[in-house]
Design a protein around this motif. Sequence first.
Motif, PDB file in Angstrom:
ATOM      1  N   TYR A 194       0.300  -1.286  -0.085  1.00  0.00           N
ATOM      2  CA  TYR A 194       0.470  -0.047  -0.191  1.00  0.00           C
ATOM      3  C   TYR A 194       1.126   1.318  -0.475  1.00  0.00           C
ATOM      4  O   TYR A 194       0.272   2.197  -0.473  1.00  0.00           O
ATOM      5  CB  TYR A 194      -1.051   0.686   0.959  1.00  0.00           C
ATOM      6  CG  TYR A 194      -2.174  -0.832   1.170  1.00  0.00           C
ATOM      7  CD1 TYR A 194      -2.731  -1.191  -0.023  1.00  0.00           C
ATOM      8  CD2 TYR A 194      -2.361  -1.065   2.257  1.00  0.00           C
ATOM      9  CE1 TYR A 194      -3.659  -1.992  -0.107  1.00  0.00           C
ATOM     10  CE2 TYR A 194      -3.397  -2.899   2.394  1.00  0.00           C
ATOM     11  CZ  TYR A 194      -3.693  -2.612   1.466  1.00  0.00           C
ATOM     12  OH  TYR A 194      -4.828  -3.678   1.180  1.00  0.00           O
ATOM     13  N   ARG A 195       2.358   0.870   0.957  1.00  0.00           N
ATOM     14  CA  ARG A 195       2.560   2.721   0.791  1.00  0.00           C
ATOM     15  C   ARG A 195       4.458   2.062   0.881  1.00  0.00           C
ATOM     16  O   ARG A 195       4.824   1.672   1.193  1.00  0.00           O
ATOM     17  CB  ARG A 195       3.043   2.313   1.926  1.00  0.00           C
ATOM     18  CG  ARG A 195       3.247   4.110   2.349  1.00  0.00           C
ATOM     19  CD  ARG A 195       2.963   4.762   3.081  1.00  0.00           C
ATOM     20  NE  ARG A 195       3.729   4.209   4.921  1.00  0.00           N
ATOM     21  CZ  ARG A 195       3.079   5.035   6.265  1.00  0.00           C
ATOM     22  NH1 ARG A 195       2.695   6.128   6.079  1.00  0.00           N
ATOM     23  NH2 ARG A 195       3.956   4.668   7.201  1.00  0.00           N
ATOM     24  N   ASN A 219       1.455  -4.466  -6.539  1.00  0.00           N
ATOM     25  CA  ASN A 219       1.702  -2.962  -5.733  1.00  0.00           C
ATOM     26  C   ASN A 219       0.510  -2.114  -6.083  1.00  0.00           C
ATOM     27  O   ASN A 219      -0.065  -1.810  -7.352  1.00  0.00           O
ATOM     28  CB  ASN A 219       2.874  -2.656  -6.470  1.00  0.00           C
ATOM     29  CG  ASN A 219       3.634  -1.369  -6.261  1.00  0.00           C
ATOM     30  OD1 ASN A 219       2.811  -0.726  -6.384  1.00  0.00           O
ATOM     31  ND2 ASN A 219       4.823  -0.937  -7.072  1.00  0.00           N
ATOM     32  N   CYS A 220       0.040  -1.887  -5.163  1.00  0.00           N
ATOM     33  CA  CYS A 220      -1.042  -1.302  -4.884  1.00  0.00           C
ATOM     34  C   CYS A 220      -1.123   0.610  -4.822  1.00  0.00           C
ATOM     35  O   CYS A 220      -2.011   1.390  -5.048  1.00  0.00           O
ATOM     36  CB  CYS A 220      -1.993  -1.377  -3.825  1.00  0.00           C
ATOM     37  SG  CYS A 220      -2.909  -2.731  -3.777  1.00  0.00           S
ATOM     38  N   SER A 221       0.106   0.574  -4.732  1.00  0.00           N
ATOM     39  CA  SER A 221       0.845   2.445  -4.775  1.00  0.00           C
ATOM     40  C   SER A 221       0.613   2.499  -5.362  1.00  0.00           C
ATOM     41  O   SER A 221       0.815   4.000  -6.063  1.00  0.00           O
ATOM     42  CB  SER A 221       2.071   2.099  -3.669  1.00  0.00           C
ATOM     43  OG  SER A 221       2.735   1.819  -4.412  1.00  0.00           O
ATOM     44  N   GLU A 222       1.079   2.090  -7.170  1.00  0.00           N
ATOM     45  CA  GLU A 222       1.352   2.607  -8.125  1.00  0.00           C
ATOM     46  C   GLU A 222      -0.100   2.964  -8.258  1.00  0.00           C
ATOM     47  O   GLU A 222      -0.123   3.760  -9.404  1.00  0.00           O
ATOM     48  CB  GLU A 222       2.267   1.532  -8.972  1.00  0.00           C
ATOM     49  CG  GLU A 222       3.359   1.841  -8.889  1.00  0.00           C
ATOM     50  CD  GLU A 222       4.205   1.205  -9.504  1.00  0.00           C
ATOM     51  OE1 GLU A 222       3.574   0.133 -10.639  1.00  0.00           O
ATOM     52  OE2 GLU A 222       5.357   1.142 -10.537  1.00  0.00           O
ATOM     53  N   LEU A 335      10.031   8.341  -1.910  1.00  0.00           N
ATOM     54  CA  LEU A 335      10.087   9.659  -1.866  1.00  0.00           C
ATOM     55  C   LEU A 335       9.243  10.558  -3.287  1.00  0.00           C
ATOM     56  O   LEU A 335       9.040  11.370  -2.987  1.00  0.00           O
ATOM     57  CB  LEU A 335      12.117  10.306  -2.170  1.00  0.00           C
ATOM     58  CG  LEU A 335      12.500   9.919  -1.169  1.00  0.00           C
ATOM     59  CD1 LEU A 335      14.298  10.240  -0.779  1.00  0.00           C
ATOM     60  CD2 LEU A 335      12.429  10.686   0.438  1.00  0.00           C
ATOM     61  N   ASN A 336       9.026   9.619  -4.017  1.00  0.00           N
ATOM     62  CA  ASN A 336       8.851  10.203  -5.350  1.00  0.00           C
ATOM     63  C   ASN A 336       6.994  10.288  -4.697  1.00  0.00           C
ATOM     64  O   ASN A 336       6.280  10.913  -5.115  1.00  0.00           O
ATOM     65  CB  ASN A 336       8.886   9.871  -6.467  1.00  0.00           C
ATOM     66  CG  ASN A 336       9.366   9.643  -7.317  1.00  0.00           C
ATOM     67  OD1 ASN A 336      10.202  10.616  -6.884  1.00  0.00           O
ATOM     68  ND2 ASN A 336      11.175   9.586  -8.398  1.00  0.00           N
ATOM     69  N   ASN A 337       6.464   9.413  -4.088  1.00  0.00           N
ATOM     70  CA  ASN A 337       5.746   8.653  -3.797  1.00  0.00           C
ATOM     71  C   ASN A 337       4.416   9.863  -2.461  1.00  0.00           C
ATOM     72  O   ASN A 337       3.475  10.199  -2.348  1.00  0.00           O
ATOM     73  CB  ASN A 337       4.865   7.860  -3.091  1.00  0.00           C
ATOM     74  CG  ASN A 337       3.766   6.729  -2.774  1.00  0.00           C
ATOM     75  OD1 ASN A 337       4.129   8.073  -1.069  1.00  0.00           O
ATOM     76  ND2 ASN A 337       3.231   6.201  -2.795  1.00  0.00           N
ATOM     77  N   ARG A 341       2.080  13.029  -3.901  1.00  0.00           N
ATOM     78  CA  ARG A 341       0.637  14.074  -3.110  1.00  0.00           C
ATOM     79  C   ARG A 341       0.693  14.713  -2.453  1.00  0.00           C
ATOM     80  O   ARG A 341       0.121  15.449  -2.045  1.00  0.00           O
ATOM     81  CB  ARG A 341       0.696  12.475  -1.347  1.00  0.00           C
ATOM     82  CG  ARG A 341       0.409  11.358  -1.993  1.00  0.00           C
ATOM     83  CD  ARG A 341       0.135  10.168  -1.482  1.00  0.00           C
ATOM     84  NE  ARG A 341      -0.372   9.017  -1.338  1.00  0.00           N
ATOM     85  CZ  ARG A 341       0.169   8.243  -3.217  1.00  0.00           C
ATOM     86  NH1 ARG A 341       0.731   9.476  -3.734  1.00  0.00           N
ATOM     87  NH2 ARG A 341      -0.815   7.261  -3.926  1.00  0.00           N
ATOM     88  N   ALA A 342       2.125  15.282  -1.995  1.00  0.00           N
ATOM     89  CA  ALA A 342       2.284  16.415  -2.043  1.00  0.00           C
ATOM     90  C   ALA A 342       1.954  17.950  -2.468  1.00  0.00           C
ATOM     91  O   ALA A 342       1.074  18.692  -2.509  1.00  0.00           O
ATOM     92  CB  ALA A 342       3.801  17.142  -1.276  1.00  0.00           C
ATOM     93  N   VAL A 343       1.942  17.709  -4.256  1.00  0.00           N
ATOM     94  CA  VAL A 343       1.681  18.130  -5.506  1.00  0.00           C
ATOM     95  C   VAL A 343       0.590  18.241  -5.325  1.00  0.00           C
ATOM     96  O   VAL A 343      -0.231  19.456  -5.588  1.00  0.00           O
ATOM     97  CB  VAL A 343       2.223  17.620  -6.366  1.00  0.00           C
ATOM     98  CG1 VAL A 343       1.505  18.273  -7.372  1.00  0.00           C
ATOM     99  CG2 VAL A 343       4.274  17.664  -6.527  1.00  0.00           C
ATOM    100  N   THR A 344      -0.921  17.177  -4.746  1.00  0.00           N
ATOM    101  CA  THR A 344      -1.711  16.833  -5.590  1.00  0.00           C
ATOM    102  C   THR A 344      -2.070  17.836  -4.357  1.00  0.00           C
ATOM    103  O   THR A 344      -3.280  18.493  -4.433  1.00  0.00           O
ATOM    104  CB  THR A 344      -1.523  15.279  -4.791  1.00  0.00           C
ATOM    105  OG1 THR A 344      -1.882  14.624  -5.971  1.00  0.00           O
ATOM    106  CG2 THR A 344      -3.715  14.581  -5.321  1.00  0.00           C
ATOM    107  N   ALA A 345      -1.575  17.450  -3.303  1.00  0.00           N
ATOM    108  CA  ALA A 345      -2.419  18.611  -1.423  1.00  0.00           C
ATOM    109  C   ALA A 345      -2.191  20.227  -2.379  1.00  0.00           C
ATOM    110  O   ALA A 345      -3.405  20.800  -2.175  1.00  0.00           O
ATOM    111  CB  ALA A 345      -1.551  18.016  -0.476  1.00  0.00           C
TER     112      ALA A 345
END
Length: 350
Positions: A194-195, A219-222, A335-337, A341-345
């Motif tokens: 998941y992460r 891989n569910c995080s992708e 780190l990219n993950n 998410r920071a960009v989406t926020a």
Amino acid sequence: MDKPTVRLDATRAKDLAKAIQWLREGRIGALPTETVYGLAGDATREFVVEKLFQAKGRPAHDPLIVHVSSPEAASRYGSFSESTRALLQEFWPGPLTLIVPKTDLIPYRVTAGLSTVAIRIPAHDRMRGLLARGDLALAAPSANTFGKLSPTRPEHVLQQLEGKIDFVLDDGPTGWGVESTVLDVSHPGHWKLYRPGPIALEQIADWVEQSKQEIQLVNCSEQANPKQEQKPLPSPGILSRHYAPRTPVRLVSPGDMEKVEEQILKGKPWGLLKTGLSPIKTASAPEPPLYYSSEDGTLESAARNFYARLHAMDEQGYEMLLVEKFPESGLGVALNNRLIRAVTASDAAG
Ligand code: TXA
Ligand code: MG
């Protein structure tokens, strides 16, 4: 809670004893782990768990990780199959969180109503010692306000949670600097990531192969696209907008770095965080508004500094934070993950 947060020193026996006593009494505090600081409280008492959700401002549908000191303790709170047991022998203590069926000792408040629980044994001697000496199972989400940057230093915790928690146990900067890998092993023969985190999916895949387990790794995080969240989510907190500074964040691919630097030189009020992985061209250390994550060209150093750099850049009043994308391997995946998410926020905030 409006009382000031007490700062305890993890290197002092008296302070450690106080932290244990307070946690046993049902108080909550920030504790160091090898990944990031966690906001900890007794996982077996519902009123304590409620305080953790309150202090973080975390939505009730997002379950917490339970931290224990030994596989025996883990077995009291979760049910482990033979293959999961073999897996934990390889990776625990360490930054790998396993999702397993829960036992009755864990209130549904911890798991957001799910019949599974997330558990890990931290590879942090003082934290593990505290868990063992206090005979504690501690629910501990990262010690930040919901959706914000994770804390890798006590200062980061206090910036966000001062007055909202009883104490912070100061043990300096954390080791990995990025949250644990989260793996759902609750379905026999079908494990789901998941992460991404410090334990790479490839490491788990190697272990599966070497130990000749009949397990399919997914891989569910992708698949997670934070812009198109659907309910119900397989792992509620993992897909949501997250890990965000207050300043808007944009991702920059290595090929666009020169263009961005040029614009900054021409006066754009941006801060630029480079990976620091490629050979550094100038002999001098970078100066604001340029920053490097890695201090020595390794991904380990990049991960350790990543959140601290973003915390520091967030204080500078830049119009925007531009962050160079990491290579998609090992810790770079984790780190990219967090970056995406920071960009989406930022997008969500407009
Ligand atoms: O490194 C870490 O994991 C840190 C340190 C403090 O241990 N903790 C941490 O906790 O990052 P937190 O709460 O920020 O992230 C836990 C993640 C959440 O995204 C949550 O949705 C997921 O684990 N999770 C917890 N229990 C779950 C469950 N039963 N099923 C699916 N996902 C779960
Ligand atoms: Mg978190």
